[in-house]
Scaffold this active site. Sequence first.
Site, PDB file in Angstrom:
ATOM      1  N   LYS A 171      74.821 -29.585   8.189  1.00  0.00           N
ATOM      2  CA  LYS A 171      73.460 -29.786   7.665  1.00  0.00           C
ATOM      3  C   LYS A 171      73.075 -28.609   6.768  1.00  0.00           C
ATOM      4  CE  LYS A 171      71.769 -27.732  11.925  1.00  0.00           C
ATOM      5  NZ  LYS A 171      71.267 -27.982  13.273  1.00  0.00           N
ATOM      6  N   ARG A 194      62.041 -32.088  21.227  1.00  0.00           N
ATOM      7  CA  ARG A 194      61.995 -32.170  19.771  1.00  0.00           C
ATOM      8  C   ARG A 194      62.229 -33.613  19.342  1.00  0.00           C
ATOM      9  NH1 ARG A 194      66.128 -28.407  16.293  1.00  0.00           N
ATOM     10  NH2 ARG A 194      67.532 -30.083  16.861  1.00  0.00           N
ATOM     11  N   TYR A 213      57.534  -1.952  -6.492  1.00  0.00           N
ATOM     12  CA  TYR A 213      56.175  -2.458  -6.248  1.00  0.00           C
ATOM     13  C   TYR A 213      55.514  -1.706  -5.102  1.00  0.00           C
ATOM     14  CZ  TYR A 213      56.843  -6.551  -9.250  1.00  0.00           C
ATOM     15  OH  TYR A 213      57.047  -7.385 -10.311  1.00  0.00           O
ATOM     16  N   MET A 235      61.469  -9.902  -6.543  1.00  0.00           N
ATOM     17  CA  MET A 235      61.940 -11.286  -6.616  1.00  0.00           C
ATOM     18  C   MET A 235      63.375 -11.374  -7.131  1.00  0.00           C
ATOM     19  SD  MET A 235      60.254 -14.584  -8.524  1.00  0.00           S
ATOM     20  CE  MET A 235      58.647 -14.400  -7.805  1.00  0.00           C
TER      21      MET A 235
HETATM   22  C1  LIG Z   1      72.214 -27.524  14.168  1.00  0.00           C
HETATM   23  C2  LIG Z   1      72.649 -28.372  15.282  1.00  0.00           C
HETATM   24  C3  LIG Z   1      73.882 -28.145  15.921  1.00  0.00           C
HETATM   25  C4  LIG Z   1      74.779 -26.956  15.611  1.00  0.00           C
HETATM   26  O1  LIG Z   1      74.223 -25.771  16.141  1.00  0.00           O
HETATM   27  P1  LIG Z   1      74.970 -24.344  16.029  1.00  0.00           P
HETATM   28  O2  LIG Z   1      74.160 -23.470  16.917  1.00  0.00           O
HETATM   29  O3  LIG Z   1      74.865 -23.929  14.604  1.00  0.00           O
HETATM   30  O4  LIG Z   1      76.349 -24.537  16.483  1.00  0.00           O
HETATM   31  C5  LIG Z   1      74.277 -29.054  16.881  1.00  0.00           C
HETATM   32  N1  LIG Z   1      73.504 -30.117  17.200  1.00  0.00           N
HETATM   33  C6  LIG Z   1      72.301 -30.347  16.630  1.00  0.00           C
HETATM   34  C7  LIG Z   1      71.493 -31.530  17.032  1.00  0.00           C
HETATM   35  C8  LIG Z   1      71.827 -29.480  15.661  1.00  0.00           C
HETATM   36  O5  LIG Z   1      70.644 -29.696  15.095  1.00  0.00           O
END
Ligand SMILES: *Cc1c(COP(=O)(O)O)cnc(C)c1O
Length: 424
Positions: free
Chosen positions: A82, A184, A311, A359
């Site tokens: 992701k 969640r 800055y 920046m």
């Molecule tokens: C991001 C995520 C993972 C991977 O987590 P890591 O700690 O990066 O290994 C696994 N399962 C879900 C549902 C996630 O959102």
Amino acid sequence: MAPMHASADPVPLALERDRTALAEGGAAAVRVLRPRRAAPADAVRPTRAEVNLANLRHNLRVLQRAIADTTPTPPQIWGVLKADAYGHGAPAVARTLERAGIAGICVALLEEAIELREAGIRIPILVMGGYYGPRRDGLEEIVARQLLPVVYDAAHIERLATMARFEGWGRLGVHVKVDTGMGRLGAGPAELPEVLSALARFPEVRMDGLMTHLACADADDLEDTADQLARFAEMERLTRAAGHSPRVRHAANSAALLRMPTSRLDMVRPGVALFGLEPRAGVAPDLRPVMRVRSEIVALRTLEVGQRIGYGHTWEAARRSVVATVPMGYADGLSRSLSNRGSALVRGARAPIAGAVSMDLTMIDVTDLPGAQVGDEVVFLGTQEGPLGREAITAAEIAELSGTIPWEVLTSISRRVPRFYREP
Ligand SMILES: *Cc1c(COP(=O)(O)O)cnc(C)c1O
């Protein structure tokens, strides 16, 4: 251990039949949000992220070895790619892992899955976010691209089933997500019966997988994780009692798979460990960081005692000083909270960040680094060797200094920084 191949994969693709009609019909109606990142060929500025694909393959092997002794059989590894593969560039990372024999890929968004299919990735892809948009084209993409959707409520299932029936798609395989304590996404114990009865009412949708996500697998104490796994086992029992038979059960992220063999089940979902970061110090010291972020000195100046820079004039020369300017700033992902706190590597030694990170530019104090000159490489993340020695700055160090976690350090490297892929 021999790498696992997609062909040995007991997880079927999303659809049993009739998938060609849609694929040929060109249902590609969802527009993919592409990261419009600077392309390496267009890079003028010397700032870039180097992605070491050999280290990525090495990390996959480390994880394969870590789970090899799991009884009765080692779980499949599905890499979590992701957020553009944690900032490393999802297509190149996916291609490398696919060739290395990884069983599948998990992403958060449908858009991310489509990007990978468009890049030619053929192994199974699980879309974990469970969000397919308000229109039918999102679900059409799931089928046309042969993606595995995650669902967590009865409405999801009804919608998929109605579409599948109307379009003559055949049976759709899904992974059902349950909430065992993360709070969640996922059906909680109160919603599970409703989800199970929806699955019974709509035979067009079949539960291939049952999954949950762990909230505290990197904590000192694994008691919360054990509780979550116990709740997951109970929900699996209810699921089977209702006549469903998920072929794969999965819960483990990087921390869980490395620390708790009982969490591995049939499949594990490592993200950060693939990119060479330990989810917790000491759990997998063999991992090798995949990303290195480097730039070059573009200007040097000598400051007299009392001269102030940047800055807000937050840094003042306490001695006669040499300060170098580097074209990397907070818009590139170098957190402004590293102002006067972080450091960079030059000639194989550390140079403190001097003044506010701005920046596009950052100043570093190179007074103690003899020979520093314009054109010298400056490393903000990773290892450097030079005439003054060998030093490393880890994502964990940056996270600690800037009050965040290594995951955010990686995903913060912005699209303005071109990724260069190294195959040493
Ligand atoms: C991001 C995520 C993972 C991977 O987590 P890591 O700690 O990066 O290994 C696994 N399962 C879900 C549902 C996630 O959102």
